[in-house]
Write a protein that holds these residues in place. Sequence first.
Motif, short mmCIF file in Angstrom:
data_model
loop_
_atom_site.label_atom_id
_atom_site.label_comp_id
_atom_site.label_asym_id
_atom_site.label_seq_id
_atom_site.Cartn_x
_atom_site.Cartn_y
_atom_site.Cartn_z
N THR A 43 36.56 40.80 36.16
CA THR A 43 36.97 40.69 37.56
C THR A 43 35.85 41.08 38.51
OG1 THR A 43 39.26 41.12 36.92
CG2 THR A 43 38.69 41.44 39.24
N LEU A 46 33.41 38.29 38.71
CA LEU A 46 33.91 37.15 39.48
C LEU A 46 33.61 37.37 40.96
CD1 LEU A 46 37.39 36.38 37.90
CD2 LEU A 46 35.44 34.82 38.04
N ASN A 47 33.86 38.58 41.42
CA ASN A 47 33.59 38.92 42.81
C ASN A 47 32.09 38.81 43.11
OD1 ASN A 47 34.86 39.98 45.36
ND2 ASN A 47 33.28 41.52 45.05
N ALA A 50 31.10 35.16 43.36
CA ALA A 50 31.54 34.61 44.64
C ALA A 50 30.63 35.10 45.77
CB ALA A 50 32.99 34.99 44.91
N VAL A 57 36.54 32.69 45.14
CA VAL A 57 36.77 32.83 43.70
C VAL A 57 37.68 31.72 43.21
CG1 VAL A 57 37.70 34.32 41.87
CG2 VAL A 57 36.38 35.33 43.74
N SER A 121 40.55 39.97 34.43
CA SER A 121 40.47 38.64 35.05
C SER A 121 41.47 37.67 34.42
CB SER A 121 39.05 38.08 34.98
OG SER A 121 38.62 37.96 33.64
N ASP A 136 41.47 35.14 45.65
CA ASP A 136 40.70 35.78 46.74
C ASP A 136 41.57 36.73 47.55
OD1 ASP A 136 37.90 34.51 46.73
OD2 ASP A 136 39.23 32.78 46.55
N ARG A 141 39.52 39.49 49.34
CA ARG A 141 38.43 38.72 49.94
C ARG A 141 38.90 37.93 51.16
NH1 ARG A 141 33.91 38.05 47.13
NH2 ARG A 141 33.59 36.00 48.03
#
Length: 149
Positions: A43, A46-47, A50, A57, A121, A136, A141
């Motif tokens: 996870t 992933l952030n 992005a 994401v 994730s 997101d 986000r």
Amino acid sequence: MKSTRLEELREEHNLTKKEIAKALKVSTSIYCRWENDKDSIPTIRLNELANFYNINVDYILRLTNNKVTMKKSIINKNLISARTRELRMDMKYTLRDIAKILNTTSSTWSAYETGKTLILSSFLIKICQISKISVDWLLGRTDNPKIPN
């Protein structure tokens, strides 16, 4: 063989796997496993991906084909845990229900909701697919819970 979204993004930016791995401070082999869908991307990574590409994401994960430009974001475990709990409650699931759906334990899901542990994730993706809620949004986000179409 179908290319992955990470491969498409990397090629779109004329970058090598080694350059992306270096930017993320991971080995090239780990990044390659993510790009080739051999391993789940954590996870937090992933952030970071992005943030690296300044996009959503949801687009990276192919939950949408709508690429949205986004500002860099820091993982806020308190916000993620609150939204994780809010999402479960909105879906009217008990801890036991959500654990069963995700093939995990109630205590594991509780740890996500209390902020003791950052959600995996694979669970993040599955719960967002089930609920049609933006990854997101769950990661803090964006304030919009809808996946962009």
